[in-house]
Structures are given as structure tokens and as C-alpha cells.
Design an enzyme around this catalytic site. Structure first.
Site, PDB file in Angstrom:
ATOM      1  N   THR A 184     -19.165 -13.452  -1.814  1.00  0.00           N
ATOM      2  CA  THR A 184     -20.326 -12.557  -1.888  1.00  0.00           C
ATOM      3  C   THR A 184     -20.991 -12.533  -0.531  1.00  0.00           C
ATOM      4  OG1 THR A 184     -21.904 -14.284  -2.444  1.00  0.00           O
ATOM      5  CG2 THR A 184     -20.758 -13.215  -4.290  1.00  0.00           C
ATOM      6  N   LYS A 210     -14.197 -22.200   0.626  1.00  0.00           N
ATOM      7  CA  LYS A 210     -13.786 -21.927   2.014  1.00  0.00           C
ATOM      8  C   LYS A 210     -14.664 -20.804   2.550  1.00  0.00           C
ATOM      9  CE  LYS A 210     -10.139 -18.395   1.819  1.00  0.00           C
ATOM     10  NZ  LYS A 210     -10.287 -17.711   0.564  1.00  0.00           N
ATOM     11  N   ASP A 241      -8.065   0.544  21.146  1.00  0.00           N
ATOM     12  CA  ASP A 241      -8.786  -0.317  20.214  1.00  0.00           C
ATOM     13  C   ASP A 241      -7.869  -1.456  19.810  1.00  0.00           C
ATOM     14  OD1 ASP A 241     -11.328   0.740  19.967  1.00  0.00           O
ATOM     15  OD2 ASP A 241     -10.556   2.410  18.777  1.00  0.00           O
ATOM     16  N   ASP A 290      -7.803 -14.908  -4.070  1.00  0.00           N
ATOM     17  CA  ASP A 290      -8.210 -14.074  -2.933  1.00  0.00           C
ATOM     18  C   ASP A 290      -7.094 -13.068  -2.643  1.00  0.00           C
ATOM     19  OD1 ASP A 290      -9.007 -12.984  -0.592  1.00  0.00           O
ATOM     20  OD2 ASP A 290      -9.476 -14.899   0.397  1.00  0.00           O
TER      21      ASP A 290
END
Lengths: 576, 681
Positions: free
Chosen positions: B371, B394, B300, B337
């Protein structure tokens, strides 16, 4: 060993062998493919078709390993019985100018088995026992067919390696017919003519009585269709001599050139089969690696035997009896030490068994070489077909043990070597060891066994050991000095040797065909950088090591009691 | 990723029980499992019998008999030590869940306290904060943080919750917060750990395919040597030499492959044990062996090849925008963020344009969180006397475009070009806008793990192909694949595609390994030759695979393959060594047997051993001691280096083949010197 001519001849021999390997190998590829095309098609194809039609063979119908095996066994048993009957009743059959009687039951059995198994052990002297009919029909038939059967088995095993998820190995009948018609008969024809050009005889005359210079003494000079027998005897690694003296007899080996050609003929097909292997499995370097391992072991044997014979016998030397050239006892002066040692090595590397000198008279170490060659399974080029399939047993073993050391489940040419394959390989080794050691042990302590000996002590032991090694190995050469067919009619040697030959041939072939069948059914694993490489120097060394180690571990004690002890005793001043 | 138990090779707590076990295992019924050692045991017993019948010196026969017995004991010891080490490791894991009391939920919903050993498959238990989970199971209600350090050694707690892929819990781990309802999925004694323990303890240990093949080889060799010895007596009789039974038995035991025969099972157990040390539970020895054969790895992308998070790598300003302005806006938009991506943007702006995270108390501002509806985040500044209001966003290109267009702005084609360019490079574009003006694009990049490219190159040298599995689009996948140096990739992969890919590789003759955790990975895990389920994965995934990684670290696959290879190499090396040893033993024993009858063969005694009896005894002692000497190697495994098959074969042939021929010459000679000096014979 400082004869430049001898060295030159050795170089010539290896060069000639190398030279014929590829073209003959390519020819074999065509012969062993029922759809193959050869330049002989025009002449031979009609006979091939006729044979198929008469015998009801459909060459396109392939057989599984079991079908292949059953056909092979049926074919061999029928041939064996036919030969037995002919030998027993040769006095009622044509071409018997010397009026030889029929053979005793055990001698006929021994001989029939011997020729069926490609051994050609001879408990008899040809010129005093066999009618021309027996020689040409009962025995020569097998010279062709037993050779063809061996090649067929090798081809089946190679196909097993090359195919994937396959159920069949080919058609036994088509393989045998094609090998005989396209390979053995034409090659024998050419070789026989060349041999005749060298002075080998080819006639049906009664024996000639010649007055010698020795005050009116009469010598009986045996005659017969020799050249035609000798060609296939060598090409098919049969080795059964027309005369008792085999290739030491001037009519059976008249010139140095005939000697050279006979030696070349012995190795020609076994050598070409390694090329066939490489070509069919699409890994020519693997074929050459197997060839190289064989060639190196061959040269090593030549050097040891040659040196032992060239050094000669210290007791003779002390007594001032030794010739400058080394040990010449039991050798044809025509061939000398080198050509005798070379011939002895070749004939025992292969399962030929023709001799141009008496191995019995070699020095102990010189005689150890042929003995050990046979005991390692005659895989140094080996018998036609038998040499290759015998060697592939060792390849599988080497791959299994050493293959683990690269960190993968061992693979050979993309086929995983698993428990069942190991079982079959080890079965072969166990059966051969049991037959060889068991029968030698029995003979060496029995009265009938010791009665057959002409020499005492370790040399006598070597004679027995050699006889059973030769029969289990389907070689057929004798150490001489052993009377296997005694005047009192004791059947023990003839019978035990015959069973040893049967075990050595068929209990080897059946597991090998089973192995071929199992390999054919497997999937091919694509090669990668992590794959065990079965080519190149490392593999060659590994393969040689495996052959020598297995041979040595099984046979060292017996060899120590025989030739090794004799060697030290000779240097201590005792001869046997 | 720490090991639970790092027992030294000969830990006292392992040694003492192992010594006891070595004698217990002398039971002939146990020995029958191993034909080589069984023959040795019978040989030892026969030579004890010779004490009373043989005319040879009593102490010679006694010493031979004892050393033959020791040979078997030493082999048993090797196996016991390997078992002991495995057991110690498993016990440490198991200790944690002894004497647990479980709160079982009855059908009516009430709780009862039961012993953990009374739990059965399908029972529901409730585990509250601070309690230990009583057995392996699956969370069916609730979410909680769980401390799994008991089995993984990783101290950071992990989240386990119902209804997602990471819903499996392991017995013995502790719930730290909240509470869980767990459905028990294994009866006591049937859990992964129990399974593993029984595997190393040998109770249910089955021989692996390769072990079976090797046992056949060793048994057949034993049979051949038995023949050699049995026929030696008649051969001797012919030569008027009576070989003694003791000597023949001594020779037999020296010849049969006791070294590998004695160490074979220890090697197998030690292989599983080495996996366990790395926190991997193998469900069978067969799986460990198959790991060595793997030639295709499905990996993976996220977590294995790349770090889990993307990082900002560059700012690509729009037309007429100063790079510093873009960077400043990007930094402001990311200040709140807390995701690794967001933090990396702040850091990049700081590094490239020396922009520090400024004091934001003025002007007044509000952060706009990400959101699912807007798919954007940013910051709004209220207007002050000196500064106008600002609104910075952004987000993904499509979201920003619709936001800009709703404000009446236009999305410049140059920015669209930058977005495409970044996608092609395997990156993720984040568009930054202020008001209705598009400022430019942030280049978020997948970060390929350091050293992974070299690792893949090593794998390639070993003949192993790596295939990267990713949900990314083919463009992105190709770029990352090129950077990481994998051989191939499967983009926009679905579980079905994984399964199909495995089948295709297998049809072409390859053996495939993969890792997985989700329920939808189960079919592929089951299909793969080696399927490593992550311990955090679902029960279905764990049952489908044949190994479980307690650390849930997909990179472990590389180590698993190496351990599998090491196991096979060790077996091959010791087999080669064992067989090669026989040459020297012949040179010691055969002259000793014959020199009495044929004094002329004395030169054959190339080692110049003192006397026939000392020669035979030395060979027997060497044969026994070499087993002890090789136990560390058997347990540790032969060093494995990814150098390609050819080089590795040459190396191992030199060490174990040639070395195997030469070493016993030295060893036997030294032992001979010693026992002669001590007047033992």
C-alpha cells in the site's frame, strides 16, 4: 625519358618545392594577419604605416564579403584605367629610347585587362611595342597588385572557412598592401639579384646594333630592365614576357639554374598557400592533402607531356629528320625536351603563362597537356591565390557529391555545404565553361577568327581553343601561331580575349567572395567519426577525380576535335 | 512491430497504375519541376521532329527518339512506383477508418450519429466497447482498453485514459472494453495519417534542403552539357563536319545526369516509405533528412536502454543470518507479488537455493499487499501447534526501518552498508525483515537490454553520441550508464533539464534527436532536430515532434537515424554513378561522331562498337535502361553499415565511382552486340 639527369632534376624540383612550402606558408600566415609579425617588420612597417595614412586605410576595420568585393573591383578598375592611359600615351612619357608610339585602343585595352587580371596575355612583342616606362610602371604595377589581389581573395576564402558566425572576411586594402610589401617585393628583390648573377640583364640602354658574322648583317639586340620584371613575373604567376620570346630568350632565361629557379618561383607561393590553408583552418593534414592532389596531377602532366615530346613526331622520324632526343621543333636546344615539357606543364598548371618553348610546336598530345591543364581551371598549384581558391571550388564540389555517401549533409571543415554554396560553386563552373566554349565557338566559325590562324585543320582549332582557354583561365600563354593583333587592325581578337579575361577573373572572384562570406557566417559543426574526412589518400583520390572529371566532361569534345584528331592524323601521315 | 504491408518491389497492384502514371506525367508542366528530365523530354520531342527533316536512316532517328522518350517515362515510372508503394502502405492504414459512424455529443449532452468525415476539431464523441474510434483525438473522460493493432500491428490491447500522458487515440483503432469520451483534435484529412499519405503521394511534397542543393548541382551540370553540345556544332563546322541534330541530342541526353535526375524524387519518397514500413510517420521529408545528420541521441533509460522492470540479482544477508533463510523469507514475502520484480525474487530463490514455492495451505496465512501508506508487502502466518506465528515484510529501507523500530528492533549498520552498496551499483535495495529482525537485503537490478551495448558502440563508430535520460539519482544513473555503454547521462532529469541539454548540444553545433510521450516533453520534442513522439503520447507531444512512432518503441530512434543516412547515401551514390557514367558515353559517341570525317581516329573506338549509329544508339539505350535497372536500389536504398565515414566513403567510391566508370563500357558494348545482331541499325 631515359635521361637520368632529367629524372634527377624532377626529383630535385619536387624536393625543393616541398622544402619551401612550410616556411613560406608560415610566413604567409604572418603576412596575411594584420597583427602578424615578420622579421621584416623593422624595415617595412614604416612604409606600411605611411601607405595606410596616405590612403586613409584603417587596417583593423574588417570588411564583409560585399565590402571586400567592392574594394577589390574599384581597385582593379582604377588600375586598369591607369594602365590603359599609360599605354595609349607612352610616346609622351619618359623612358622610351626606341620612340615607340602609343598603342591602338584595342591593344591597349587588351593589354590593360590582361595585366589587371593576372593573365598577361600578350598580343604584342614586348621589345617592339613597349617603352621601358610602360613595362616598368603600367605593366609591372599589375604584376605586383594582381598577384596580391589573388592572394587576398584566397586568404578571404580561407578565413571564411576558419571563422564561425562571422560577418567579416578581413580588410582588402590591408591584405593587398601587406602581401605586396612583405611578400612580393622582398622575394622579387632577392630573386632578381640571383637572376642577375646568372647573366640576366638589367639596364635602361637603347637597343644595341651588332654586326654579325653573316656578311655584314646587323642584328638589333634588345635591352632593358629585364631581371626586375622577370622575378615578379614568375613569383606572381604573371608570365608576361619582357621579350616576345619570353623565357626562351637568352636574356630572360640565361642558364639552366635560372630556368630551374624560375620554375620554382612559379609554384612557390601557390604551394605555400596550401600550407597556409592547413594552418589557418587548423587541419594541417587537409593542407597537405590538397598539396598532394596538386603534386600528383602535376607529375601526371609532366609525364604525359615529356613522353609525347620524347617519342617525337613519327613523320619526321620516317623522313630521317628526327633527332634522337625527340621533338625539338620550337624548343630551345639549351633546355631540350625535358625542360621544355616540364616548363610547359608548370606554367599551365599555374596560371603563369611564361614559356620557354613554343607550345604550338609540341606534338598534339604534348600540346594537349598544357591546354587541358588550363581547362581544368589551373588548380594544379595554380596562380597565386587563384590556384587555391579555384581548387577549393572543386573541394566543395567533391565534398558535396561524395560527402552524401557517408550519410550526412555534406560538410567541409565543419561547414555545412548547402544549396546556396552549391549555387555559387556551380555558377563559377558555368560561367567559365560558357565563356570558354562560347568564345571559341564564335571565333572558330567567324572570318576574323579564321583569319588569325597560321595553321589549318585541327591544329588551327587548337590555336583558337588555346587562346580562349588561356584568357578565360587567366593563364596568358599562347599556343603561338595565332595572330591576335593583325596588321589590318581587326580588333575582334583583342576585344573578345579581353572580355574573356575579365569574365575569367572577376566573375570567378565575386561568387568566391560571396561563398567566403556565406561560409564565414555558418557555425562550425564539431567533427566526429561520422564526419567526412578531407585528408588522407581517399580524399586526395576523390579530389583528383573531381577535377579531372569536371574538366574532361566539359572539354573532351573540343579536345577531341583539336589535339586528339590531330594526333591520329599525324600517325596517319598528315601534319598541319 | 510488424509491418503492415510488405509489398514486393514490383507488386502487380503497384506496377499497373505506375505504368499509367508514367505516361500521365509526361505533361511538360510536371516535368518542369525537374530540369534534367525536362531537357530530356524536349530533346525527345526535337528528335521526333527530326524524323521528317533528317537525312539519317528513318529507323535510327525513330529509335533514338523513342528511347529518349522512354528515358523520361522510365524516370516517371520510378517515381510512380515509389509513390505507389507509399500509397499502398498508407491506404492500408486509412482503409480502417472509412465509412465510420461517430456518436457526436451535442452541447446538451445528447448524442447524434454523424459520418466520421463530418467531425471537426473540438467535437466530442463517445465511443463504446466494440466501436472504432472515428478520428485522432484525446481522451477527456474515462479509461478503456484499445486495440491499436490496425496501425501498430501489435495485438496486445493498450490502456487509454483521460488526464494522463497516454491519453491520445488514433482514428481507426477499436475500443475493446468500457467507453471513452474523446475530443477530436484533427479535421478530416488533416490527421497524421492523411498528412503522411499526402507526403508520399507527392501532392504536398516539398523538396528537402539537400534535394534542392542537389537539384541545383544537376541543373548546372545540365546547363554545362547544353553548352558543350551547342558549341559542338560550330566546332564541327570549323572542321567541315556537320553533326546531325539527332546525334547531338542523343549525346546531350547521355551526358546530362538523367540517372540521378530520374531517380531523385523516387529516392526521397522511398525514404519516407521505409520509415512508414517501420511504423514511423514523418511529418516532412526534411525530418527524414535531418535524421541522417543526427550526432547526439537523447534516450530515455526505461524501455530503451533497460527492460522496463528490475530483477532480483542477489541476496545480501544481514549479520548472523544464513543466506538460505533470507532467500526463503524473501520468497515467501513475494509469493503473492505478481509484479515482475516479485516474480523475479521467487525465481532467484529457486535458482540459488533450490527453494520451491511450497504448499501454503498450511499453516494458515494472509498476504499483506503493498500500500502507498506502508510501502511494504509481505505475508503473515498464524501460529499453529508446531509453528509459531511469523510476520515477514519486504520494502524500501526507510519503510522497513521505521516498521522494525516501531516494533522495538534495531536496524543493523551492516544492512545499512549493504543498502548503500546496492544503490551505488545502480540497483534498488529491498530490505526483508521477519518480526523485528532484519534478515538482509534483496538486490534488485535494472536489466540492460541484450545487445544494446554493441548497438551504442556502432553508433559511436558512426560518430553518434548517446545520452541516457533518467529520473534515477546520479549514482544509480552512472552505474547503469557504464553498464549500457552510453557516452553520457542526465540523472534526476526534469523536462526543463532535457530542454536545456538539447539547447546546449545544439549551441555546440550538434544535431539532436529524442523521443518523448508526455505533454511536458513537448518543448524538448519541438526543440530537438528530430523529435519522435510516441503514438501513445499526448496530443501536445505528437504535435511538437516531427515524427510519430506508431509502435511507441523508443529504440526505433536508432533505425530512424539509419534510414536518414541511407537516404543521403543513396542520393550521393547515384549522383556519383550518374556522372561517372559519362566517361564511357563519351568514348562511345565522340569517335562515332568524328570517324566519318577523320577515319584515322578509329582506334579511339575502344569498345569496338559496330558502327557509328549503333554506338550512339547503344549509349542512348544504356542511358535509359540504367534508370530501370537502378529503381530497386533507389527504392531499397544503398546498404548502410555502421563502419565509420572513412571506410564507407572508400567503399561507396569504389562501387559507385569506379563502378560507374567501368560498368557502362560493358553495358554499352553488350547492347551494341545485341542491336547489331538484331539488325536494328
Amino acid at each position: 625519358m631515359n635521361s637520368p639527369v632529367a629524372w634527377l632534376q624532377l626529383v630535385l624540383y619536387v624536393a625543393a618545392l616541398l622544402l619551401i612550402t612550410k616556411p613560406l606558408g608560415l610566413y604567409l600566415v604572418q603576412v596575411l594577419d594584420p597583427q602578424g609579425r615578420t622579421w621584416l617588420d623593422r624595415f617595412v612597417r614604416p612604409f606600411e604605416r605611411l601607405t595606410y595614412r596616405v590612403c586613409g586605410i584603417d587596417p583593423a576595420r574588417e570588411q564583409g564579403w560585399l565590402g571586400y568585393t567592392v574594394s577589390l573591383l574599384v581597385f582593379s578598375v582604377v588600375g586598369l584605367l591607369l594602365t590603359y592611359v599609360v599605354l595609349r600615351f607612352q610616346d609622351h612619357l619618359p623612358l622610351n629610347p626606341q620612340h615607340f608610339p602609343g598603342l591602338s585602343s584595342h591593344l591597349a585595352f587588351n593589354t590593360a585587362v590582361s595585366f589587371t587580371t593576372n593573365t598577361n596575355w600578350q598580343s604584342y612583342g614586348g621589345e617592339t611595342t613597349m617603352s621601358y616606362f610602360s613595362q616598368m610602371v603600367a605593366l609591372t604595377l599589375h604584376n605586383f597588385t594582381s598577384a596580391a589581389v589573388g592572394i587576398a581573395v584566397a586568404a578571404a576564402l580561407v578565413r571564411g572557412l576558419a571563422r564561425q558566425s562571422a560577418k567579416t572576411l578581413g580588410n582588402f586594402w590591408a591584405d593587398t598592401v601587406r602581401v605586396t610589401y612583405y611578400l612580393l617585393v622582398p622575394l622579387s628583390l632577392v630573386l632578381a639579384l640571383v637572376l642577375v648573377s646568372q647573366g640576366m640583364i638589367q639596364n635602361f640602354h637603347a637597343y644595341t646594333a651588332a654586326k654579325t658574322l653573316e656578311s655584314g648583317a646587323v642584328q638589333t639586340i634588345a635591352q632593358g630592365p629585364v631581371a626586375s620584371q622577370v622575378a615578379i613575373k614568375m613569383l606572381g604567376t604573371n608570365g608576361g614576357g619582357f621579350f616576345n620570346a619570353n623565357a626562351a630568350h637568352p636574356f630572360e632565361n640565361p642558364t639552366p639554374l635560372s630556368n630551374f629557379l624560375q620554375m620554382l618561383a612559379i609554384f612557390s607561393i601557390p604551394s605555400a598557400l596550401t600550407y597556409y590553408l592547413g594552418r589557418v583552418v587548423k587541419n594541417q593534414r587537409h593542407g597537405w592533402a590538397v598539396w598532394s592532389a596538386m603534386a600528383l596531377m602535376f607529375l601526371a602532366g609532366v609525364f604525359v607531356a615529356w613522353r609525347a615530346e620524347a617519342v617525337g613526331n613519327p613523320i619526321h622520324q620516317k623522313a630521317g629528320l628526327a633527332v634522337a632526343d625527340g621533338n625539338l621543333e620550337g624548343k630551345e636546344v639549351r633546355f631540350g625536351v625535358f625542360n621544355s615539357a616540364l616548363f610547359a606543364t608548370i606554367t599551365t598548371d599555374a596560371s603563369c603563362g611564361a614559356v620557354n618553348a613554343m607550345h604550338d610546336s609540341f606534338t598534339p598530345l604534348g600540346g594537349l597537356v598544357p591546354l587541358f591543364n588550363i581547362q581544368t581551371g589551373e588548380v594544379i598549384f595554380g596562380g597565386v591565390g587563384a590556384g587555391l581558391y579555384g581548387m577549393l571550388i572543386f573541394v566543395v564540389l567533391a565534398v558535396f557529391i561524395a560527402g552524401l555517401m557517408v550519410g550526412r549533409t555534406p560538410e567541409y571543415l565543419g561547414k555545412k555545404i548547402e544549396a546556396y554554396d552549391v549555387k555559387l560553386v556551380m555558377l563559377v563552373l558555368m560561367v567559365l565553361a560558357a565563356a570558354l566554349l562560347g568564345s571559341t565557338a564564335w571565333a572558330s566559325v567567324s572570318t576574323w577568327g579564321q583569319a588569325g590562324l597560321n595553321n589549318a585543320g585541327p591544329h588551327g582549332f587548337s590555336e583558337i581553343l588555346y587562346a580562349y582557354s588561356s584568357s578565360v583561365g587567366n593563364n596568358g600563354s599562347a599556343f603561338a601561331g595565332l595572330t591576335a593583333n593583325p596588321a589590318d587592325g581587326n580588333p575582334h581578337y583583342n576585344t573578345t580575349l579581353a572580355f574573356a579575361m575579365l569574365v575569367g577573373r572577376f566573375l570567378m572572384i565575386v561568387p568566391i567572395l560571396a561563398l567566403a562570406g556565406n561560409l564565414a557566417s555558418k557555425r562550425l559543426i564539431p567533427a566526429s567519426a561520422g564526419t567526412f574526412r578531407t585528408e588522407g589518400a581517399t580524399f586526395v583520390v576523390l579530389l583528383i577525380g573531381t577535377v579531372l572529371l569536371v574538366g574532361a566532361l566539359t572539354h573532351l569534345p573540343a579536345l577531341a576535335i583539336g589535339p586528339v584528331v590531330e594526333h591520329y592524323l599525324m600517325h596517319a601521315g598528315t601534319l598541319f | 512491430m510488424s509491418s503492415n504491408v510488405k509489398a514486393s518491389l514490383f507488386d502487380r497492384s503497384i506496377l499497373l497504375p505506375a505504368i499509367a502514371a508514367s505516361f500521365r506525367k509526361l505533361d511538360p508542366r510536371t516535368q518542369l519541376r525537374n530540369p534534367v528530365m525536362f531537357v530530356t523530354l524536349v530533346g525527345a520531342l526535337l528528335s521526333f521532329q527530326q524524323l521528317f527533316t533528317s537525312s539519317e536512316p528513318f529507323r535510327y532517328v525513330l529509335q533514338v527518339a523513342l528511347w529518349l522518350l522512354f528515358t523520361v517515362v522510365f524516370a516517371n515510372f520510378a517515381e510512380s512506383v515509389a509513390e505507389g508503394r507509399g500509397k499502398a502502405q498508407a491506404q492500408a492504414l486509412r482503409a480502417s477508418r472509412r465509412q465510420l459512424v461517430a456518436q457526436r455529443r451535442r452541447k446538451d449532452g445528447s448524442l447524434e450519429a454523424v459520418d466520421a468525415t463530418a467531425l471537426r476539431k473540438g467535437d466530442l464523441v463517445v465511443v463504446a466497447a466494440g466501436q472504432l474510434i472515428p478520428g485522432d483525438g484525446e481522451v477527456i473522460e474515462g479509461a478503456a482498453s484499445v486495440d491499436e493493432s490496425a496501425i501498430t500491428g501489435e495485438s496486445a490491447p493498450v490502456i487509454r485514459e483521460a488526464g494522463v500522458d497516454r491519453s491520445a487515440v488514433t482514428g481507426g483503432t477499436a475500443v475493446l472494453s468500457d467507453s471513452l469520451v474523446i475530443r477530436i483534435t484533427a479535421n478530416p484529412g488533416e490527421g497524421f495519417l492523411d498528412h503522411m499519405i499526402s507526403l508520399v503521394e507527392g501532392a504536398t511534397r516539398q523538396k528537402t534542403p539537400n534535394e534542392i542543393a542537389l537539384t541545383i548541382l544537376l541543373s548546372a551540370l545540365t546547363f554545362i552539357f547544353l553548352l558543350v553540345i551547342l558549341t559542338l556544332r560550330p566546332f564541327g563546322a570549323y572542321s567541315n563536319v556537320a553533326f546531325s541534330i539527332t546525334t547531338l541530342i542523343a549525346l546531350l541526353v547521355c551526358l546530362i545526369p538523367t540517372t540521378i535526375g530520374g531517380l531523385l524524387s523516387a529516392i526521397g519518397i522511398a525514404g519516407m516509405d521505409r520509415l512508414l514500413q517501420r511504423n514511423v510517420l514523418a511529418m516532412s521529408g526534411r525530418a527524414v533528412e535531418a535524421a541522417g545528420d543526427i550526432d547526439v541521441l537523447l534516450l530515455d533509460k526505461t524501455g530503451t536502454i533497460t527492460l522496463g522492470n528490475r530483477q532480483a540479482a542477489d541476496f545480501l544477508p544481514g549479520p548472523g543470518v544464513a543466506p538460505a533463510r533470507l532467500a526463503e523469507a524473501a520468497q515467501l514475502a513475494s509469493l503473492a507479488d505478481e509484479t515482475p520484480e516479485g516474480r523475479s525474487i521467487v525465481v532467484l530463490a529457486k535458482e540459488k537455493f533450490a527453494l520451491r514455492g511450497r504448499e501454503l495451505s498450511t499453516p494458515p496465512h494472509t498476504f499483506v499487499p503493498f500500500t502507498a501508506q506502508t510501502r511494504m508487502s509481505g505475508i503473515d502466518f498464524a501460529a499453529t501447534a508446531t509453528t509459531p506465528a511469523r510476520s515477514i515484510r519486504k520494502g524500501a529501507a526507510a519503510s522497513v526501518r521505521s516498521w522494525i523500530e516501531s516494533l522495538g528492533g534495531t536496524f543493523p549498520p551492516e544492512v545499512t552498508a549493504s543498502v548503500d552498496h546496492i544503490s551505488r551499483q545502480g540497483g534498488t535495495p529491498l530490505v526483508v525483515a521477519e518480526g523485528r529482525e532484519v534478515l538482509g537485503v534483496i538486490f534488485l537490478k535494472d536489466v540492460v537490454k541484450g545487445g544494446i551495448k554493441e548497438r551504442f558502440a556502432q553508433l559511436r563508430a558512426m560518430g553518434i553520441r548517446t545520452v541516457m535520460i533518467t529520473g534515477d539519482n546520479p549514482l544509480t544513473a552512472a552505474a547503469i550508464a557504464a553498464e549500457a555503454g552510453v557516452d553520457d547521462f542526465l540523472a534526476q532529469a526534469t523536462p526543463e533539464m532535457k530542454l536545456a541539454r538539447i539547447r546546449a548540444e545544439q549551441a555546440a553545433g550538434h544535431l539532436v534527436a529524442m523521443t518523448g510521450d508526455g505533454t511536458n516533453d513537448a518543448p524538448a520534442l519541438a526543440q530537438a532536430d528530430v523529435g519522435v513522439a510516441m503514438n501513445t503520447g499526448t496530443q501536445a507531444a505528437k504535435e511538437a515532434g516531427n515524427m510519430v512512432d506508431l509502435d511507441s518503441n523508443p529504440t526505433k530512434l536508432l533505425e530512424i537515424v539509419a534510414i536518414g543516412k541511407q537516404l543521403l547515401i543513396t542520393r550521393g551514390a547515384l549522383t556519383t554513378f550518374s556522372i561517372a557514367n559519362d566517361i564511357a558515353k563519351y568514348f562511345a559517341i565522340i569517335p562515332a561522331m568524328l570517324v566519318g570525317a577523320f577515319p584515322a581516329i578509329a582506334p579511339l573506338n575502344v569498345m569496338h562498337l559496330a558502327s557509328p549509329l549503333s554506338a550512339i544508339l547503344s549509349a542512348v539505350i544504356f542511358n535509359a535502361l540504367v534508370i530501370i535497372a537502378l529503381i530497386p536500389l533507389a527504392l531499397r536504398g544503398v546498404a548502410y553499415r555502421p563502419i565509420g565515414a572513412e571506410a564507407m566513403l572508400r567503399r561507396n567510391l569504389l562501387i559507385y565511382g569506379l563502378g560507374g566508370i567501368l560498368i557502362p563500357f560493358v553495358g554499352i558494348k553488350l547492347i551494341d552486340l545485341l542491336i547489331t545482331a538484331l539488325h536494328l541499325v
